[in-house]
Motif scaffolding. Structure first.
Motif, PDB file in Angstrom:
ATOM      1  N   GLY A 152      19.125  16.458   3.362  1.00 31.61           N
ATOM      2  CA  GLY A 152      18.554  17.789   3.496  1.00 31.61           C
ATOM      3  C   GLY A 152      18.257  18.154   4.941  1.00 31.61           C
ATOM      4  O   GLY A 152      18.583  19.261   5.389  1.00 31.61           O
ATOM      5  N   PRO A 153      17.650  17.238   5.711  1.00 28.69           N
ATOM      6  CA  PRO A 153      17.430  17.533   7.134  1.00 28.69           C
ATOM      7  C   PRO A 153      18.722  17.844   7.884  1.00 28.69           C
ATOM      8  O   PRO A 153      18.763  18.762   8.709  1.00 28.69           O
ATOM      9  N   PHE A 154      19.796  17.108   7.582  1.00 28.08           N
ATOM     10  CA  PHE A 154      21.080  17.402   8.222  1.00 28.08           C
ATOM     11  C   PHE A 154      21.595  18.780   7.807  1.00 28.08           C
ATOM     12  O   PHE A 154      22.285  19.454   8.567  1.00 28.08           O
ATOM     13  N   GLY A 155      21.300  19.195   6.577  1.00 30.31           N
ATOM     14  CA  GLY A 155      21.709  20.520   6.142  1.00 30.31           C
ATOM     15  C   GLY A 155      21.100  21.609   7.015  1.00 30.31           C
ATOM     16  O   GLY A 155      21.784  22.560   7.418  1.00 30.31           O
ATOM     17  N   GLN A 156      19.812  21.470   7.307  1.00 33.64           N
ATOM     18  CA  GLN A 156      19.162  22.451   8.179  1.00 33.64           C
ATOM     19  C   GLN A 156      19.738  22.390   9.587  1.00 33.64           C
ATOM     20  O   GLN A 156      19.991  23.425  10.220  1.00 33.64           O
ATOM     21  N   TYR A 228      18.570   8.456  10.824  1.00 32.49           N
ATOM     22  CA  TYR A 228      18.178   9.654  11.577  1.00 32.49           C
ATOM     23  C   TYR A 228      17.857  10.810  10.629  1.00 32.49           C
ATOM     24  O   TYR A 228      16.896  11.557  10.858  1.00 32.49           O
ATOM     25  N   ASP A 229      18.615  10.953   9.566  1.00 30.13           N
ATOM     26  CA  ASP A 229      18.277  11.928   8.541  1.00 30.13           C
ATOM     27  C   ASP A 229      16.876  11.636   7.997  1.00 30.13           C
ATOM     28  O   ASP A 229      16.063  12.545   7.799  1.00 30.13           O
ATOM     29  N   GLN A 230      16.583  10.375   7.773  1.00 31.88           N
ATOM     30  CA  GLN A 230      15.275   9.972   7.263  1.00 31.88           C
ATOM     31  C   GLN A 230      14.177  10.211   8.297  1.00 31.88           C
ATOM     32  O   GLN A 230      13.087  10.702   7.969  1.00 31.88           O
ATOM     33  N   HIS A 231      14.461   9.863   9.550  1.00 32.06           N
ATOM     34  CA  HIS A 231      13.444  10.041  10.598  1.00 32.06           C
ATOM     35  C   HIS A 231      13.126  11.511  10.842  1.00 32.06           C
ATOM     36  O   HIS A 231      11.988  11.861  11.169  1.00 32.06           O
ATOM     37  N   LEU A 468      22.660  21.817   1.438  1.00 35.77           N
ATOM     38  CA  LEU A 468      23.519  20.923   2.213  1.00 35.77           C
ATOM     39  C   LEU A 468      24.958  21.256   1.853  1.00 35.77           C
ATOM     40  O   LEU A 468      25.299  21.335   0.676  1.00 35.77           O
ATOM     41  N   VAL A 469      25.801  21.460   2.860  1.00 33.77           N
ATOM     42  CA  VAL A 469      27.228  21.669   2.615  1.00 33.77           C
ATOM     43  C   VAL A 469      28.004  20.512   3.224  1.00 33.77           C
ATOM     44  O   VAL A 469      27.820  20.185   4.403  1.00 33.77           O
ATOM     45  N   ARG A 470      28.847  19.904   2.400  1.00 40.03           N
ATOM     46  CA  ARG A 470      29.777  18.880   2.863  1.00 40.03           C
ATOM     47  C   ARG A 470      31.178  19.361   2.526  1.00 40.03           C
ATOM     48  O   ARG A 470      31.467  19.691   1.380  1.00 40.03           O
ATOM     49  N   SER A 471      32.029  19.399   3.520  1.00 37.60           N
ATOM     50  CA  SER A 471      33.402  19.873   3.326  1.00 37.60           C
ATOM     51  C   SER A 471      34.382  18.732   3.569  1.00 37.60           C
ATOM     52  O   SER A 471      34.066  17.762   4.266  1.00 37.60           O
ATOM     53  N   LYS A 472      35.582  18.861   2.988  1.00 37.21           N
ATOM     54  CA  LYS A 472      36.595  17.805   3.103  1.00 37.21           C
ATOM     55  C   LYS A 472      37.963  18.416   2.867  1.00 37.21           C
ATOM     56  O   LYS A 472      38.088  19.498   2.271  1.00 37.21           O
TER      57      LYS A 472
END
Length: 495
Positions: A152-156, A228-231, A468-472
Protein backbone atom coordinates in the motif's frame (compact mmCIF):
# COMPACT_ATOMS: atom_id res chain seq x y z
CA UNK A 1 22.64 1.16 -19.17
CA UNK A 2 20.93 -0.67 -21.98
CA UNK A 3 19.13 1.33 -24.59
CA UNK A 4 15.39 0.82 -24.86
CA UNK A 5 14.17 -2.02 -26.98
CA UNK A 6 12.29 0.10 -29.50
CA UNK A 7 10.94 -2.53 -31.87
CA UNK A 8 7.37 -1.87 -33.00
CA UNK A 9 7.52 1.67 -31.64
CA UNK A 10 6.61 4.68 -33.75
CA UNK A 11 9.36 7.09 -34.89
CA UNK A 12 8.04 9.81 -32.61
CA UNK A 13 8.37 7.56 -29.58
CA UNK A 14 11.84 6.46 -30.64
CA UNK A 15 13.04 10.06 -30.91
CA UNK A 16 11.94 10.98 -27.41
CA UNK A 17 12.96 7.93 -25.47
CA UNK A 18 14.18 9.15 -22.06
CA UNK A 19 17.80 10.10 -21.67
CA UNK A 20 20.02 8.25 -19.28
CA UNK A 21 19.96 11.38 -17.13
CA UNK A 22 16.17 11.22 -16.87
CA UNK A 23 16.13 7.53 -15.98
CA UNK A 24 18.88 7.94 -13.40
CA UNK A 25 17.04 10.89 -11.89
CA UNK A 26 13.75 9.00 -11.59
CA UNK A 27 15.41 5.88 -10.15
CA UNK A 28 17.16 8.03 -7.58
CA UNK A 29 13.82 9.64 -6.68
CA UNK A 30 12.48 6.16 -5.92
CA UNK A 31 15.42 5.23 -3.73
CA UNK A 32 15.25 8.57 -1.92
CA UNK A 33 11.55 8.05 -1.17
CA UNK A 34 11.88 4.46 0.01
CA UNK A 35 10.46 2.74 -3.08
CA UNK A 36 13.09 0.03 -2.99
CA UNK A 37 13.77 -3.65 -2.45
CA UNK A 38 16.57 -4.87 -0.20
CA UNK A 39 19.32 -6.97 -1.77
CA UNK A 40 20.86 -9.97 -0.01
CA UNK A 41 24.08 -8.03 0.60
CA UNK A 42 22.26 -5.23 2.43
CA UNK A 43 22.20 -2.78 -0.48
CA UNK A 44 18.97 -1.70 -2.18
CA UNK A 45 17.62 -1.47 -5.70
CA UNK A 46 14.77 0.66 -6.95
CA UNK A 47 11.37 -0.94 -7.43
CA UNK A 48 10.49 -1.55 -11.11
CA UNK A 49 8.04 1.05 -12.44
CA UNK A 50 6.25 2.41 -15.48
CA UNK A 51 7.31 5.82 -16.72
CA UNK A 52 3.70 7.03 -16.91
CA UNK A 53 0.35 5.86 -15.48
CA UNK A 54 -2.40 3.73 -16.93
CA UNK A 55 -5.73 5.26 -17.98
CA UNK A 56 -8.98 3.98 -16.49
CA UNK A 57 -12.57 5.02 -17.06
CA UNK A 58 -13.74 7.10 -14.14
CA UNK A 59 -17.01 5.20 -13.74
CA UNK A 60 -15.13 1.87 -13.56
CA UNK A 61 -12.81 3.05 -10.81
CA UNK A 62 -15.60 4.73 -8.85
CA UNK A 63 -17.59 1.49 -8.99
CA UNK A 64 -14.62 -0.36 -7.47
CA UNK A 65 -14.31 2.29 -4.76
CA UNK A 66 -17.95 1.69 -3.88
CA UNK A 67 -18.07 -2.11 -4.01
CA UNK A 68 -14.76 -2.90 -2.28
CA UNK A 69 -15.85 -1.69 1.19
CA UNK A 70 -19.01 -3.77 0.75
CA UNK A 71 -16.85 -6.83 0.10
CA UNK A 72 -14.75 -6.03 3.16
CA UNK A 73 -17.83 -5.66 5.35
CA UNK A 74 -19.01 -9.07 4.15
CA UNK A 75 -15.62 -10.68 4.80
CA UNK A 76 -15.40 -9.00 8.20
CA UNK A 77 -18.69 -10.56 9.25
CA UNK A 78 -17.95 -13.97 7.77
CA UNK A 79 -14.64 -13.97 9.65
CA UNK A 80 -16.52 -13.60 12.95
CA UNK A 81 -19.07 -16.31 12.06
CA UNK A 82 -16.96 -19.09 13.51
CA UNK A 83 -19.49 -21.89 13.12
CA UNK A 84 -19.81 -21.06 9.44
CA UNK A 85 -16.03 -21.01 8.95
CA UNK A 86 -15.61 -24.39 10.58
CA UNK A 87 -18.49 -26.05 8.75
CA UNK A 88 -17.84 -24.57 5.29
CA UNK A 89 -14.06 -25.06 5.20
CA UNK A 90 -13.80 -28.47 6.85
CA UNK A 91 -13.28 -30.41 3.59
CA UNK A 92 -10.73 -27.92 2.27
CA UNK A 93 -8.84 -28.17 5.56
CA UNK A 94 -8.62 -31.94 5.15
CA UNK A 95 -7.18 -31.52 1.64
CA UNK A 96 -4.73 -28.71 2.38
CA UNK A 97 -2.33 -29.37 5.31
CA UNK A 98 -1.50 -25.73 6.01
CA UNK A 99 -5.15 -24.73 6.20
CA UNK A 100 -5.77 -27.84 8.26
CA UNK A 101 -3.35 -26.38 10.78
CA UNK A 102 -5.10 -23.01 10.63
CA UNK A 103 -8.42 -24.71 11.36
CA UNK A 104 -6.86 -26.44 14.38
CA UNK A 105 -5.65 -23.06 15.65
CA UNK A 106 -9.08 -21.57 14.98
CA UNK A 107 -10.72 -24.24 17.15
CA UNK A 108 -8.21 -23.59 19.93
CA UNK A 109 -9.16 -19.91 19.92
CA UNK A 110 -12.90 -20.08 19.26
CA UNK A 111 -13.88 -23.58 20.35
CA UNK A 112 -16.38 -25.71 18.47
CA UNK A 113 -20.08 -25.39 17.74
CA UNK A 114 -20.85 -27.35 20.92
CA UNK A 115 -18.30 -25.54 23.07
CA UNK A 116 -17.77 -22.00 21.77
CA UNK A 117 -15.08 -19.77 23.26
CA UNK A 118 -14.79 -16.00 23.12
CA UNK A 119 -11.45 -14.74 21.85
CA UNK A 120 -10.14 -11.59 23.49
CA UNK A 121 -8.47 -10.14 20.37
CA UNK A 122 -10.08 -7.29 18.49
CA UNK A 123 -10.22 -7.79 14.69
CA UNK A 124 -8.48 -5.19 12.53
CA UNK A 125 -9.10 -6.06 8.88
CA UNK A 126 -6.59 -4.40 6.54
CA UNK A 127 -7.56 -6.04 3.27
CA UNK A 128 -6.55 -5.69 -0.37
CA UNK A 129 -9.04 -6.84 -2.99
CA UNK A 130 -7.41 -7.35 -6.38
CA UNK A 131 -9.30 -6.72 -9.63
CA UNK A 132 -8.71 -6.92 -13.37
CA UNK A 133 -10.84 -4.99 -15.85
CA UNK A 134 -11.79 -7.74 -18.29
CA UNK A 135 -12.23 -6.72 -21.94
CA UNK A 136 -15.70 -8.26 -22.14
CA UNK A 137 -17.12 -8.59 -18.63
CA UNK A 138 -15.68 -5.50 -17.00
CA UNK A 139 -13.85 -5.35 -13.67
CA UNK A 140 -13.84 -8.62 -11.72
CA UNK A 141 -12.26 -9.80 -8.48
CA UNK A 142 -9.11 -11.88 -8.76
CA UNK A 143 -8.63 -12.61 -5.08
CA UNK A 144 -9.06 -11.36 -1.53
CA UNK A 145 -5.89 -10.66 0.46
CA UNK A 146 -6.51 -10.69 4.19
CA UNK A 147 -3.03 -11.48 5.53
CA UNK A 148 0.27 -9.82 4.66
CA UNK A 149 -1.56 -7.58 2.16
CA UNK A 150 1.35 -5.28 1.49
CA UNK A 151 2.64 -2.59 -0.84
CA UNK A 152 0.00 0.00 0.00
CA UNK A 153 2.77 2.50 0.80
CA UNK A 154 4.34 1.80 -2.60
CA UNK A 155 0.95 2.44 -4.19
CA UNK A 156 0.90 5.96 -2.78
CA UNK A 157 4.51 6.54 -3.79
CA UNK A 158 3.80 5.37 -7.38
CA UNK A 159 1.21 8.10 -7.80
CA UNK A 160 3.68 10.63 -6.39
CA UNK A 161 6.39 9.28 -8.72
CA UNK A 162 4.26 9.85 -11.81
CA UNK A 163 3.41 13.36 -10.63
CA UNK A 164 7.14 13.99 -10.25
CA UNK A 165 7.88 12.68 -13.77
CA UNK A 166 5.08 14.81 -15.23
CA UNK A 167 6.52 17.95 -13.62
CA UNK A 168 10.24 17.29 -14.10
CA UNK A 169 10.27 15.42 -17.40
CA UNK A 170 7.07 16.62 -19.15
CA UNK A 171 8.16 15.79 -22.71
CA UNK A 172 8.88 12.17 -21.86
CA UNK A 173 5.76 11.89 -19.74
CA UNK A 174 3.46 13.28 -22.43
CA UNK A 175 4.79 10.89 -25.05
CA UNK A 176 4.52 7.74 -22.94
CA UNK A 177 1.41 8.50 -20.88
CA UNK A 178 -1.60 6.52 -22.06
CA UNK A 179 -3.68 9.68 -21.66
CA UNK A 180 -1.61 12.77 -20.87
CA UNK A 181 -4.72 14.82 -20.11
CA UNK A 182 -6.24 12.32 -17.69
CA UNK A 183 -6.90 13.37 -14.11
CA UNK A 184 -4.44 11.74 -11.71
CA UNK A 185 -6.30 9.72 -9.10
CA UNK A 186 -4.96 10.76 -5.70
CA UNK A 187 -3.78 7.84 -3.62
CA UNK A 188 -3.46 8.30 0.15
CA UNK A 189 -2.98 4.58 0.78
CA UNK A 190 -0.03 4.91 3.15
CA UNK A 191 -1.75 7.67 5.11
CA UNK A 192 -5.11 5.88 5.31
CA UNK A 193 -3.66 2.52 6.37
CA UNK A 194 -1.63 4.26 9.06
CA UNK A 195 -4.74 6.12 10.20
CA UNK A 196 -6.68 2.87 10.49
CA UNK A 197 -3.92 1.22 12.53
CA UNK A 198 -3.51 4.29 14.74
CA UNK A 199 -7.26 4.36 15.44
CA UNK A 200 -7.12 0.74 16.64
CA UNK A 201 -3.93 1.37 18.64
CA UNK A 202 -5.38 4.33 20.52
CA UNK A 203 -8.64 2.46 21.17
CA UNK A 204 -6.89 -0.55 22.73
CA UNK A 205 -4.39 1.61 24.58
CA UNK A 206 -7.20 3.57 26.25
CA UNK A 207 -8.36 0.37 27.97
CA UNK A 208 -5.17 0.18 30.05
CA UNK A 209 -3.55 2.45 32.61
CA UNK A 210 -0.43 2.94 30.51
CA UNK A 211 1.44 6.23 30.30
CA UNK A 212 3.65 5.07 27.42
CA UNK A 213 2.95 5.57 23.72
CA UNK A 214 0.60 3.13 22.00
CA UNK A 215 2.73 0.36 20.52
CA UNK A 216 2.48 -1.41 17.16
CA UNK A 217 4.11 -4.81 16.58
CA UNK A 218 4.84 -5.90 13.01
CA UNK A 219 5.46 -9.65 12.65
CA UNK A 220 7.92 -10.12 9.79
CA UNK A 221 9.76 -12.87 7.98
CA UNK A 222 13.42 -13.51 8.68
CA UNK A 223 15.67 -11.88 6.05
CA UNK A 224 12.76 -9.90 4.63
CA UNK A 225 13.59 -8.04 1.39
CA UNK A 226 10.43 -5.92 1.26
CA UNK A 227 11.50 -3.91 4.29
CA UNK A 228 11.13 -0.45 2.74
CA UNK A 229 7.42 -0.81 2.05
CA UNK A 230 7.08 -1.91 5.68
CA UNK A 231 9.30 0.88 7.03
CA UNK A 232 7.25 3.51 5.19
CA UNK A 233 4.22 2.36 7.17
CA UNK A 234 6.21 2.38 10.39
CA UNK A 235 7.44 5.94 9.79
CA UNK A 236 3.89 7.12 9.11
CA UNK A 237 2.77 5.54 12.40
CA UNK A 238 5.67 7.06 14.29
CA UNK A 239 4.61 10.47 13.02
CA UNK A 240 1.17 9.77 14.50
CA UNK A 241 2.67 9.08 17.93
CA UNK A 242 2.75 5.26 17.67
CA UNK A 243 5.84 3.33 18.72
CA UNK A 244 6.72 0.55 16.26
CA UNK A 245 8.67 -2.67 16.77
CA UNK A 246 9.47 -5.62 14.49
CA UNK A 247 9.81 -9.28 15.44
CA UNK A 248 9.75 -12.70 13.77
CA UNK A 249 7.60 -15.55 15.05
CA UNK A 250 10.80 -17.17 16.29
CA UNK A 251 11.60 -14.16 18.45
CA UNK A 252 8.03 -13.81 19.69
CA UNK A 253 7.82 -17.46 20.77
CA UNK A 254 9.97 -16.63 23.80
CA UNK A 255 9.34 -12.89 24.25
CA UNK A 256 5.57 -12.61 24.81
CA UNK A 257 3.77 -12.74 28.15
CA UNK A 258 0.49 -11.76 29.78
CA UNK A 259 0.17 -8.53 31.74
CA UNK A 260 -2.57 -7.03 33.89
CA UNK A 261 -6.10 -7.12 32.46
CA UNK A 262 -5.05 -9.62 29.80
CA UNK A 263 -2.57 -7.22 28.22
CA UNK A 264 -0.20 -8.63 25.60
CA UNK A 265 3.32 -7.79 26.77
CA UNK A 266 6.53 -7.90 24.72
CA UNK A 267 9.83 -8.38 26.52
CA UNK A 268 11.81 -5.13 26.97
CA UNK A 269 9.03 -3.16 25.27
CA UNK A 270 5.88 -3.40 27.38
CA UNK A 271 2.25 -3.53 26.38
CA UNK A 272 1.30 -4.12 22.73
CA UNK A 273 -1.83 -2.51 21.23
CA UNK A 274 -1.76 -3.70 17.60
CA UNK A 275 -0.25 -6.84 16.06
CA UNK A 276 0.15 -6.66 12.28
CA UNK A 277 1.19 -9.83 10.45
CA UNK A 278 3.39 -9.53 7.37
CA UNK A 279 4.22 -13.21 7.86
CA UNK A 280 2.20 -16.31 8.65
CA UNK A 281 0.64 -17.17 5.29
CA UNK A 282 2.87 -20.20 4.63
CA UNK A 283 4.31 -23.10 6.60
CA UNK A 284 7.86 -21.77 6.23
CA UNK A 285 7.04 -18.78 8.45
CA UNK A 286 6.50 -21.19 11.37
CA UNK A 287 9.44 -23.49 10.71
CA UNK A 288 12.40 -23.37 13.06
CA UNK A 289 15.02 -26.11 12.65
CA UNK A 290 16.46 -25.25 16.07
CA UNK A 291 13.29 -26.50 17.75
CA UNK A 292 13.58 -30.02 16.22
CA UNK A 293 9.85 -30.60 16.67
CA UNK A 294 8.10 -33.92 16.10
CA UNK A 295 5.12 -31.99 14.74
CA UNK A 296 6.37 -29.41 12.28
CA UNK A 297 5.78 -25.76 13.06
CA UNK A 298 3.81 -26.38 16.26
CA UNK A 299 5.60 -23.96 18.58
CA UNK A 300 5.64 -20.91 16.31
CA UNK A 301 2.06 -21.41 15.14
CA UNK A 302 1.00 -21.51 18.79
CA UNK A 303 2.35 -17.98 19.05
CA UNK A 304 -0.63 -16.82 16.99
CA UNK A 305 -3.00 -18.56 19.39
CA UNK A 306 -1.29 -16.87 22.33
CA UNK A 307 -1.59 -13.45 20.69
CA UNK A 308 -5.30 -13.84 19.90
CA UNK A 309 -6.11 -14.79 23.49
CA UNK A 310 -5.15 -11.26 24.60
CA UNK A 311 -6.85 -7.90 24.41
CA UNK A 312 -5.01 -6.57 21.37
CA UNK A 313 -6.02 -5.47 17.88
CA UNK A 314 -4.88 -8.07 15.33
CA UNK A 315 -4.49 -8.12 11.56
CA UNK A 316 -4.78 -10.72 10.26
CA UNK A 317 -6.65 -12.90 12.69
CA UNK A 318 -6.76 -16.58 11.86
CA UNK A 319 -10.46 -16.10 11.17
CA UNK A 320 -9.69 -13.38 8.62
CA UNK A 321 -7.12 -15.61 6.95
CA UNK A 322 -9.68 -18.40 6.62
CA UNK A 323 -12.38 -16.00 5.41
CA UNK A 324 -10.17 -14.71 2.59
CA UNK A 325 -9.12 -18.16 1.36
CA UNK A 326 -9.70 -19.15 -2.26
CA UNK A 327 -12.30 -21.68 -1.12
CA UNK A 328 -14.28 -19.01 0.71
CA UNK A 329 -14.05 -16.81 -2.38
CA UNK A 330 -15.48 -19.71 -4.38
CA UNK A 331 -18.30 -20.28 -1.89
CA UNK A 332 -19.24 -16.60 -1.93
CA UNK A 333 -19.15 -16.60 -5.72
CA UNK A 334 -21.42 -19.64 -5.96
CA UNK A 335 -24.00 -18.74 -3.31
CA UNK A 336 -27.18 -16.80 -4.23
CA UNK A 337 -27.15 -13.09 -3.40
CA UNK A 338 -30.03 -13.68 -0.96
CA UNK A 339 -27.74 -15.81 1.22
CA UNK A 340 -25.50 -12.81 1.88
CA UNK A 341 -28.20 -11.30 4.09
CA UNK A 342 -27.18 -13.85 6.73
CA UNK A 343 -24.39 -11.41 7.54
CA UNK A 344 -26.53 -8.29 7.73
CA UNK A 345 -26.04 -6.69 4.32
CA UNK A 346 -28.85 -5.57 2.07
CA UNK A 347 -29.87 -7.40 -1.09
CA UNK A 348 -28.75 -4.40 -3.16
CA UNK A 349 -25.28 -4.64 -1.59
CA UNK A 350 -25.20 -8.38 -2.24
CA UNK A 351 -26.11 -7.93 -5.90
CA UNK A 352 -23.44 -5.23 -6.25
CA UNK A 353 -20.84 -7.64 -4.91
CA UNK A 354 -22.06 -10.49 -7.11
CA UNK A 355 -21.57 -8.38 -10.24
CA UNK A 356 -17.80 -8.17 -9.67
CA UNK A 357 -17.21 -11.84 -8.83
CA UNK A 358 -15.76 -14.01 -11.59
CA UNK A 359 -17.13 -17.54 -11.96
CA UNK A 360 -15.49 -20.28 -9.88
CA UNK A 361 -15.98 -24.05 -9.79
CA UNK A 362 -15.03 -26.71 -7.22
CA UNK A 363 -12.81 -29.58 -8.27
CA UNK A 364 -14.57 -32.95 -8.39
CA UNK A 365 -14.90 -35.83 -10.82
CA UNK A 366 -17.68 -34.13 -12.78
CA UNK A 367 -15.75 -30.87 -13.11
CA UNK A 368 -12.63 -32.69 -14.27
CA UNK A 369 -14.59 -34.63 -16.91
CA UNK A 370 -16.26 -31.42 -18.13
CA UNK A 371 -12.95 -29.59 -18.27
CA UNK A 372 -11.21 -32.33 -20.25
CA UNK A 373 -14.03 -32.85 -22.75
CA UNK A 374 -15.86 -29.53 -23.16
CA UNK A 375 -14.11 -26.56 -21.56
CA UNK A 376 -12.15 -23.96 -23.51
CA UNK A 377 -8.87 -24.34 -21.65
CA UNK A 378 -7.73 -20.73 -22.09
CA UNK A 379 -10.86 -19.45 -20.37
CA UNK A 380 -9.90 -20.89 -16.97
CA UNK A 381 -7.15 -20.79 -14.37
CA UNK A 382 -6.59 -23.45 -11.70
CA UNK A 383 -5.79 -22.12 -8.21
CA UNK A 384 -4.79 -23.66 -4.91
CA UNK A 385 -4.86 -21.95 -1.52
CA UNK A 386 -1.35 -20.46 -1.76
CA UNK A 387 -0.64 -16.77 -1.28
CA UNK A 388 1.82 -14.85 -3.45
CA UNK A 389 3.07 -15.80 -6.90
CA UNK A 390 3.53 -19.20 -8.49
CA UNK A 391 0.31 -20.90 -7.37
CA UNK A 392 -1.77 -20.69 -10.55
CA UNK A 393 -1.96 -23.15 -13.47
CA UNK A 394 -3.00 -22.04 -16.96
CA UNK A 395 -4.18 -23.48 -20.28
CA UNK A 396 -3.35 -27.06 -21.22
CA UNK A 397 -1.26 -27.46 -18.07
CA UNK A 398 -4.53 -27.45 -16.09
CA UNK A 399 -5.48 -30.82 -17.59
CA UNK A 400 -2.11 -32.27 -16.63
CA UNK A 401 -2.43 -31.01 -13.05
CA UNK A 402 -6.01 -32.25 -12.68
CA UNK A 403 -4.93 -35.71 -13.81
CA UNK A 404 -2.22 -35.70 -11.13
CA UNK A 405 -4.58 -34.77 -8.28
CA UNK A 406 -5.78 -37.48 -5.92
CA UNK A 407 -9.39 -37.49 -4.75
CA UNK A 408 -8.41 -36.30 -1.27
CA UNK A 409 -6.64 -33.28 -2.78
CA UNK A 410 -9.58 -31.96 -4.82
CA UNK A 411 -10.91 -29.56 -2.17
CA UNK A 412 -7.62 -27.70 -1.98
CA UNK A 413 -8.13 -26.43 -5.54
CA UNK A 414 -10.66 -24.43 -7.56
CA UNK A 415 -11.17 -23.40 -11.15
CA UNK A 416 -11.67 -19.70 -11.78
CA UNK A 417 -12.67 -17.88 -14.91
CA UNK A 418 -9.56 -16.38 -16.46
CA UNK A 419 -9.60 -12.62 -16.91
CA UNK A 420 -8.16 -10.83 -19.92
CA UNK A 421 -7.78 -7.15 -19.04
CA UNK A 422 -7.53 -4.30 -21.52
CA UNK A 423 -4.09 -3.79 -22.96
CA UNK A 424 -2.86 -0.20 -23.05
CA UNK A 425 -3.66 1.65 -26.23
CA UNK A 426 0.02 2.54 -26.77
CA UNK A 427 3.44 1.15 -25.81
CA UNK A 428 4.75 1.81 -22.31
CA UNK A 429 8.22 2.26 -20.90
CA UNK A 430 9.10 -0.08 -18.05
CA UNK A 431 12.19 0.55 -15.92
CA UNK A 432 13.78 -2.31 -13.98
CA UNK A 433 17.27 -2.21 -12.43
CA UNK A 434 17.92 1.04 -14.27
CA UNK A 435 17.24 -0.55 -17.66
CA UNK A 436 14.50 0.65 -19.98
CA UNK A 437 12.24 -1.68 -21.97
CA UNK A 438 9.34 -0.89 -24.26
CA UNK A 439 6.29 -3.02 -23.47
CA UNK A 440 3.69 -3.13 -26.22
CA UNK A 441 0.97 -5.09 -24.39
CA UNK A 442 0.98 -3.90 -20.78
CA UNK A 443 -2.03 -4.94 -18.66
CA UNK A 444 -2.81 -3.97 -15.08
CA UNK A 445 -4.07 -5.45 -11.84
CA UNK A 446 -5.70 -2.99 -9.46
CA UNK A 447 -5.74 -3.71 -5.73
CA UNK A 448 -8.03 -1.61 -3.52
CA UNK A 449 -7.25 -1.43 0.20
CA UNK A 450 -9.82 -1.16 2.96
CA UNK A 451 -9.51 -0.76 6.73
CA UNK A 452 -12.15 -2.01 9.20
CA UNK A 453 -11.76 -2.23 12.98
CA UNK A 454 -14.27 -4.19 15.04
CA UNK A 455 -16.48 -4.39 11.93
CA UNK A 456 -16.51 -0.60 11.39
CA UNK A 457 -14.70 1.38 8.67
CA UNK A 458 -11.81 3.45 10.04
CA UNK A 459 -10.76 5.71 7.18
CA UNK A 460 -12.01 9.01 5.78
CA UNK A 461 -13.72 7.19 2.90
CA UNK A 462 -16.11 4.63 4.43
CA UNK A 463 -13.33 2.07 4.72
CA UNK A 464 -11.64 2.64 1.34
CA UNK A 465 -7.93 3.16 1.96
CA UNK A 466 -6.25 3.71 -1.41
CA UNK A 467 -4.98 1.51 -4.20
CA UNK A 468 -2.02 -0.38 -5.65
CA UNK A 469 -1.50 -0.92 -9.38
CA UNK A 470 0.84 -3.61 -10.67
CA UNK A 471 1.24 -3.91 -14.42
CA UNK A 472 2.89 -6.61 -16.54
CA UNK A 473 3.20 -7.79 -20.15
CA UNK A 474 -0.02 -9.56 -21.14
CA UNK A 475 1.73 -12.86 -21.92
CA UNK A 476 3.30 -13.07 -18.44
CA UNK A 477 1.41 -15.16 -15.89
CA UNK A 478 3.08 -13.76 -12.76
CA UNK A 479 2.61 -10.03 -12.16
CA UNK A 480 4.13 -9.72 -8.70
CA UNK A 481 6.75 -7.05 -8.11
CA UNK A 482 9.00 -9.55 -6.29
CA UNK A 483 8.04 -12.87 -7.79
CA UNK A 484 7.07 -11.94 -11.34
CA UNK A 485 7.43 -9.40 -14.12
CA UNK A 486 5.27 -6.77 -12.47
CA UNK A 487 6.04 -3.06 -12.28
CA UNK A 488 4.59 -0.34 -10.06
CA UNK A 489 2.00 1.85 -11.69
CA UNK A 490 -0.72 4.38 -10.95
CA UNK A 491 -4.00 5.60 -12.43
CA UNK A 492 -5.26 8.56 -14.41
CA UNK A 493 -9.02 8.78 -14.81
CA UNK A 494 -10.66 9.47 -18.14
CA UNK A 495 -14.32 10.15 -18.94
Amino acid sequence: MNKANVSNVSPLETNVQPSQQAINDICEWEIMHGVAIKNSDGTARHCPFSLAPMAMKRHVFENLQTVTPLITKLISRISEDHDYLQSSLVEMAKAEPFFGRLMELHEQIHGTHNAPLKAARQPLLLMRTDFMDDRVQGAKVIEFNGIAAGMGPFGQRAQQLHRYVKNQWPKEYNVWAEDKDGAAEDNACLTQLAQGIATAAHSVHAEFNDSKQPTFLMVVQDKEDNVYDQHLLEVALQEMGIRTVRRTFGQLSCQLSTGDNNRLVLQDIGGIDVVYLRAGYQYMDYFSPELAEEKCCHTLSQTRVFIEKHNVAVNATISQQLATSKTMQMLITMMPAEDFTRWGGSLDEANHIKRVLAAMLPINADTIHWFKTEAVKEEWVLKNQGEGGGHCVFGEQITERLEQLKDNEFDAWALMQRLYPHERNKPTLAVRDGEVTVVNDLVSEIGLFTAFYNDKPVTDFEGYAGYLVRSKPAQEHEGGIHSGKGILDSITLIE
